[in-house]
Scaffold this motif. Sequence first.
Motif, PDB file in Angstrom:
ATOM      1  N   ASN A   1       5.039  53.878 117.362  1.00  0.00           N
ATOM      2  CA  ASN A   1       6.045  53.086 117.865  1.00  0.00           C
ATOM      3  C   ASN A   1       5.764  51.699 118.406  1.00  0.00           C
ATOM      4  N   ASP A   2       4.364  51.401 119.055  1.00  0.00           N
ATOM      5  CA  ASP A   2       3.776  50.282 119.431  1.00  0.00           C
ATOM      6  C   ASP A   2       3.698  49.377 118.102  1.00  0.00           C
TER       7      ASP A   2
ATOM      8  N   ARG B   1       5.184  49.685 115.328  1.00  0.00           N
ATOM      9  CA  ARG B   1       6.386  49.170 114.472  1.00  0.00           C
ATOM     10  C   ARG B   1       6.951  47.935 115.416  1.00  0.00           C
ATOM     11  N   ARG B   2       6.850  48.097 116.905  1.00  0.00           N
ATOM     12  CA  ARG B   2       7.569  47.144 117.594  1.00  0.00           C
ATOM     13  C   ARG B   2       7.156  45.840 117.782  1.00  0.00           C
TER      14      ARG B   2
END
Length: 212
Positions: free
Chosen positions: A19-20, A22-23
């Motif tokens: 997630n990190d 991806r963001r």
Amino acid sequence: TPFQEALAGRGEMIRWLDNDLRRSQRLWRVVYFHHPVRPTSNHERDPPSALVRQHLEPIFDRHHVQLILSGHEHNYQQAAPRLGGSFVEPGQGGTINIITGGGGAPLYSVSPREGLVFADSKYHYVRADVDGARINLRAIDDNGQQIDQLTLTTPPVVSRSGVVNAASFTTSLAPGSLVTIFGRLLGAEDAGAARMPLPTELAGVSVTTNGR
């Protein structure tokens, strides 16, 4: 432990990593951890590194990580860029792995092999100087001598059919019209023009059309 769960493809740590990355809107994506993706010395067959290749390397590929720094092997190694487990040419979107494990413990020998650009069994540190779309890496030994140097750049990637009319977002372009370009790695930072006429360069980025 959470680390073992992460390496087995489970747990909060691996979800956080995915997630990190991806963001992230950063131009540079550099990750660092202890067990190298592909050790080549004393720890060549270590199970944790096999789990890194199985569960973490696909995440690094998916999110276009440019550089991985790791340790565990007590020497210095620079590997050729890889993507999907295979070697690629520089500038083709691969990840460069650097092992920097010469911090003081007994050193391990390292032998030449496919994909190993440079290696040395010396105490050292790695210095990284970041200048926008360029990172200059230098490995310095305990006598202050440079043993290796590598410059990374991030060539822009324009999406397929990514040059469009700024009003309609179609590929129909006309002289004098505004154009929008979609892609990634197009600039080192976010910036917006504050006044008209629009500048020909913004945050170090410019576009050339027919040589102009």
